[in-house]
Design an enzyme around this catalytic site. Sequence first.
Site, PDB file in Angstrom:
ATOM      1  N   GLN A 126      12.970  10.159 -42.198  1.00 24.98           N
ATOM      2  CA  GLN A 126      13.679   9.052 -41.542  1.00 24.98           C
ATOM      3  C   GLN A 126      15.069   9.509 -41.103  1.00 24.98           C
ATOM      4  O   GLN A 126      15.951   9.689 -41.940  1.00 24.98           O
ATOM      5  CB  GLN A 126      13.802   7.895 -42.531  1.00 24.98           C
ATOM      6  N   GLY A 127      15.257   9.711 -39.808  1.00 27.08           N
ATOM      7  CA  GLY A 127      16.540  10.201 -39.299  1.00 27.08           C
ATOM      8  C   GLY A 127      17.418   9.055 -38.831  1.00 27.08           C
ATOM      9  O   GLY A 127      17.534   8.785 -37.627  1.00 27.08           O
ATOM     10  N   TYR A 128      18.034   8.384 -39.771  1.00 28.45           N
ATOM     11  CA  TYR A 128      18.922   7.262 -39.445  1.00 28.45           C
ATOM     12  C   TYR A 128      20.380   7.640 -39.707  1.00 28.45           C
ATOM     13  O   TYR A 128      21.193   7.693 -38.806  1.00 28.45           O
ATOM     14  CB  TYR A 128      18.573   6.040 -40.309  1.00 28.45           C
ATOM     15  N   GLU A 244      11.735  -1.589 -45.884  1.00 28.22           N
ATOM     16  CA  GLU A 244      12.074  -0.602 -46.910  1.00 28.22           C
ATOM     17  C   GLU A 244      12.516  -1.329 -48.188  1.00 28.22           C
ATOM     18  O   GLU A 244      12.141  -0.959 -49.292  1.00 28.22           O
ATOM     19  CB  GLU A 244      13.185   0.324 -46.407  1.00 28.22           C
ATOM     20  N   ASN A 380      24.026  -1.316 -52.659  1.00 30.10           N
ATOM     21  CA  ASN A 380      23.987  -2.650 -53.270  1.00 30.10           C
ATOM     22  C   ASN A 380      25.125  -3.547 -52.787  1.00 30.10           C
ATOM     23  O   ASN A 380      24.964  -4.766 -52.707  1.00 30.10           O
ATOM     24  CB  ASN A 380      23.988  -2.528 -54.805  1.00 30.10           C
ATOM     25  N   GLU A 381      26.265  -2.938 -52.437  1.00 31.51           N
ATOM     26  CA  GLU A 381      27.358  -3.764 -51.901  1.00 31.51           C
ATOM     27  C   GLU A 381      26.897  -4.414 -50.586  1.00 31.51           C
ATOM     28  O   GLU A 381      27.160  -5.591 -50.326  1.00 31.51           O
ATOM     29  CB  GLU A 381      28.619  -2.909 -51.622  1.00 31.51           C
TER      30      GLU A 381
HETATM   31  C1  LIG Z   1      19.329  10.452 -52.157  1.00 28.04           C
HETATM   32  C2  LIG Z   1      19.511   9.759 -50.850  1.00 28.04           C
HETATM   33  C3  LIG Z   1      18.461   9.733 -49.955  1.00 28.04           C
HETATM   34  C4  LIG Z   1      18.630   9.165 -48.700  1.00 28.04           C
HETATM   35  N1  LIG Z   1      17.597   9.244 -47.783  1.00 28.04           N
HETATM   36  C5  LIG Z   1      17.828   8.864 -46.510  1.00 28.04           C
HETATM   37  C6  LIG Z   1      16.846   9.109 -45.487  1.00 28.04           C
HETATM   38  O1  LIG Z   1      15.761   9.639 -45.751  1.00 28.04           O
HETATM   39  N2  LIG Z   1      17.145   8.775 -44.218  1.00 28.04           N
HETATM   40  C7  LIG Z   1      18.326   8.180 -43.879  1.00 28.04           C
HETATM   41  O2  LIG Z   1      18.510   7.883 -42.705  1.00 28.04           O
HETATM   42  N3  LIG Z   1      19.281   7.928 -44.811  1.00 28.04           N
HETATM   43  C8  LIG Z   1      19.060   8.260 -46.115  1.00 28.04           C
HETATM   44  N4  LIG Z   1      20.024   8.042 -47.074  1.00 28.04           N
HETATM   45  C9  LIG Z   1      21.328   7.490 -46.654  1.00 28.04           C
HETATM   46  C10 LIG Z   1      21.628   6.117 -47.199  1.00 28.04           C
HETATM   47  O3  LIG Z   1      20.891   5.151 -46.511  1.00 28.04           O
HETATM   48  C11 LIG Z   1      23.167   5.941 -47.074  1.00 28.04           C
HETATM   49  O4  LIG Z   1      23.747   6.816 -48.045  1.00 28.04           O
HETATM   50  C12 LIG Z   1      23.598   4.531 -47.332  1.00 28.04           C
HETATM   51  O5  LIG Z   1      23.194   3.692 -46.270  1.00 28.04           O
HETATM   52  C13 LIG Z   1      25.128   4.415 -47.542  1.00 28.04           C
HETATM   53  O6  LIG Z   1      25.830   4.992 -46.488  1.00 28.04           O
HETATM   54  P1  LIG Z   1      26.972   6.100 -46.718  1.00 28.04           P
HETATM   55  O7  LIG Z   1      26.439   7.106 -47.686  1.00 28.04           O
HETATM   56  O8  LIG Z   1      27.410   6.578 -45.372  1.00 28.04           O
HETATM   57  O9  LIG Z   1      28.166   5.332 -47.446  1.00 28.04           O
HETATM   58  P2  LIG Z   1      29.324   4.480 -46.758  1.00 28.04           P
HETATM   59  O10 LIG Z   1      28.737   3.583 -45.725  1.00 28.04           O
HETATM   60  O11 LIG Z   1      30.434   5.383 -46.361  1.00 28.04           O
HETATM   61  O12 LIG Z   1      29.787   3.595 -47.973  1.00 28.04           O
HETATM   62  C14 LIG Z   1      30.583   4.088 -49.053  1.00 28.04           C
HETATM   63  C15 LIG Z   1      30.784   2.935 -50.052  1.00 28.04           C
HETATM   64  O13 LIG Z   1      31.459   1.836 -49.420  1.00 28.04           O
HETATM   65  C16 LIG Z   1      30.685   0.650 -49.526  1.00 28.04           C
HETATM   66  N5  LIG Z   1      30.784  -0.133 -48.294  1.00 28.04           N
HETATM   67  C17 LIG Z   1      30.695   0.324 -47.014  1.00 28.04           C
HETATM   68  N6  LIG Z   1      30.811  -0.699 -46.141  1.00 28.04           N
HETATM   69  C18 LIG Z   1      30.982  -1.837 -46.886  1.00 28.04           C
HETATM   70  C19 LIG Z   1      31.133  -3.213 -46.565  1.00 28.04           C
HETATM   71  N7  LIG Z   1      31.139  -3.644 -45.296  1.00 28.04           N
HETATM   72  N8  LIG Z   1      31.281  -4.097 -47.592  1.00 28.04           N
HETATM   73  C20 LIG Z   1      31.277  -3.685 -48.885  1.00 28.04           C
HETATM   74  N9  LIG Z   1      31.136  -2.389 -49.252  1.00 28.04           N
HETATM   75  C21 LIG Z   1      30.971  -1.483 -48.267  1.00 28.04           C
HETATM   76  C22 LIG Z   1      29.257   1.134 -49.699  1.00 28.04           C
HETATM   77  O14 LIG Z   1      28.447   0.192 -50.342  1.00 28.04           O
HETATM   78  C23 LIG Z   1      29.465   2.370 -50.568  1.00 28.04           C
HETATM   79  O15 LIG Z   1      29.587   2.020 -51.919  1.00 28.04           O
HETATM   80  C24 LIG Z   1      19.870   8.562 -48.357  1.00 28.04           C
HETATM   81  C25 LIG Z   1      20.930   8.545 -49.282  1.00 28.04           C
HETATM   82  C26 LIG Z   1      20.766   9.143 -50.505  1.00 28.04           C
HETATM   83  C27 LIG Z   1      21.939   9.149 -51.443  1.00 28.04           C
END
Ligand SMILES: Cc1cc2nc3c(=O)[nH]c(=O)nc-3n(C[C@H](O)[C@H](O)[C@H](O)COP(=O)(O)OP(=O)(O)OC[C@H]3O[C@@H](n4cnc5c(N)ncnc54)[C@H](O)[C@@H]3O)c2cc1C
Length: 394
Positions: A126-128, A244, A380-381
């Site tokens: 999944q390339g998101y 998902e 979860n946030e």
């Molecule tokens: C092991 C693992 C596997 C994954 N697999 C995939 C995959 O296969 N394909 C894919 O596309 N992605 C994948 N992901 C990515 C995952 O979906 C993202 O890590 C996730 O959506 C959070 O984005 P971020 O890491 O950029 O954190 P950020 O968006 O930078 O957030 C950092 C922190 O700030 C909080 N935050 C950000 N915005 C807000 C807001 N508006 N209100 C309150 N709190 C906020 C977040 O909850 C988090 O705690 C994976 C991640 C992990 C760790």
Amino acid sequence: MTPDQNEEYRAFRQEVRRFCEQNVSDALRQRVRSGLRATPEGFRQWQGILFHQGWGAPTWPKEHGGTGWSPVQIHIFEQETAAADAPPQFHQGLELIGPILFTYGTEEQKARYLPGILSGQDWWCQGYSEPQAGSDLAGLRTRAVRDGDHYVVTGQKLWTSYAHEANRMFCLVRTSDESRKQDGISLLLIDMDTPGITVRPFQTLDEQAHVTEVFLDAVRVPVSQLVGEEGRGWSYGKVLLDRERALTATLGARLSRLLEQVREAARKASDGSRNLYQNPVFRAKLAQLEIEVLAIEQMGLRMLADNVAGVDTGPRGSMLKLRWSELLQQTTQLWVETLGYDASRFAPAGSAPGSVPLDQSGPMSAYLHSRVTSIYGGSNEIQRNIIARRALGL
Ligand SMILES: Cc1cc2nc3c(=O)[nH]c(=O)nc-3n(C[C@H](O)[C@H](O)[C@H](O)COP(=O)(O)OP(=O)(O)OC[C@H]3O[C@@H](n4cnc5c(N)ncnc54)[C@H](O)[C@@H]3O)c2cc1C
């Protein structure tokens, strides 16, 4: 009425149980039982076995090669496969892109991709997410520029699970710059052996390399690989994200199995003066978890029924995902506590298989891996924000 008061469901449960007894290999069983995720080979093997039985896609409609099972049957299937220590099916092809394809894909796309998902022959990633575009996914910058019959895709994806194992990727790309940033996004299907793709795995806390960075450098993707309409990728992506989260509906059954393993471990452990299982503080913690797991199983079952009936389950997927991740983290934490010092005998990265007994290294690995469940699929946030907005109207 519980499913087991119904003769048809009882017979179905027996059928799945017999099937699992005959088909879950010892190696797979041992690994899952000890708390470790199946290897990619293990996932493929299990998918192949289910496919040959005609059970490759429990949640899909029959017309697309699924089982057409009722929600209760899907639930029983999950309960029995969990009890037999079979791994959950790998979800990215089966539960994410598969349903998008049979809903929005062209006939050609369905014919080309659905069979490989069902048989386990194709592995989808999944390339998101991208750097700076995780929670704010619409901020993604990977660009696809039309050049004749192709899109030319350039950018970087991050956290792409198992991209190093995958032969296909479903990928959100920016095809135009609109004032509402969600409007210029499209969904492309990309073959991972296309020139210009570099995959770099990196290690996580649980000492595994299951996530990767994916670099796309002028990757040429035929226009026929666009899903639905150009610029509408966000709406398909949203459906997919809801799915998902909803997926966790079926995972409640696995929490029950995990609790059973904690119980087994406690029966073998001591608190210094007596068997840990007799310790009232331990028993209170276990009982609390058991009650909450029962509750989430019921919620999952209700949500599954709505999913299969095509009812929009809205923010309930977020509620379930949030609670499931908390319960998984609490359960694996109790497992580690139960093992005490033995749980710290955790296999370091690169160590030879078997260097730490599976029943000791598994719980810590499961505990560490469980941390990810409150981040991936939307943290979860973010789930709390969705619940506040869509369920509570705040
Ligand atoms: C092991 C693992 C596997 C994954 N697999 C995939 C995959 O296969 N394909 C894919 O596309 N992605 C994948 N992901 C990515 C995952 O979906 C993202 O890590 C996730 O959506 C959070 O984005 P971020 O890491 O950029 O954190 P950020 O968006 O930078 O957030 C950092 C922190 O700030 C909080 N935050 C950000 N915005 C807000 C807001 N508006 N209100 C309150 N709190 C906020 C977040 O909850 C988090 O705690 C994976 C991640 C992990 C760790």
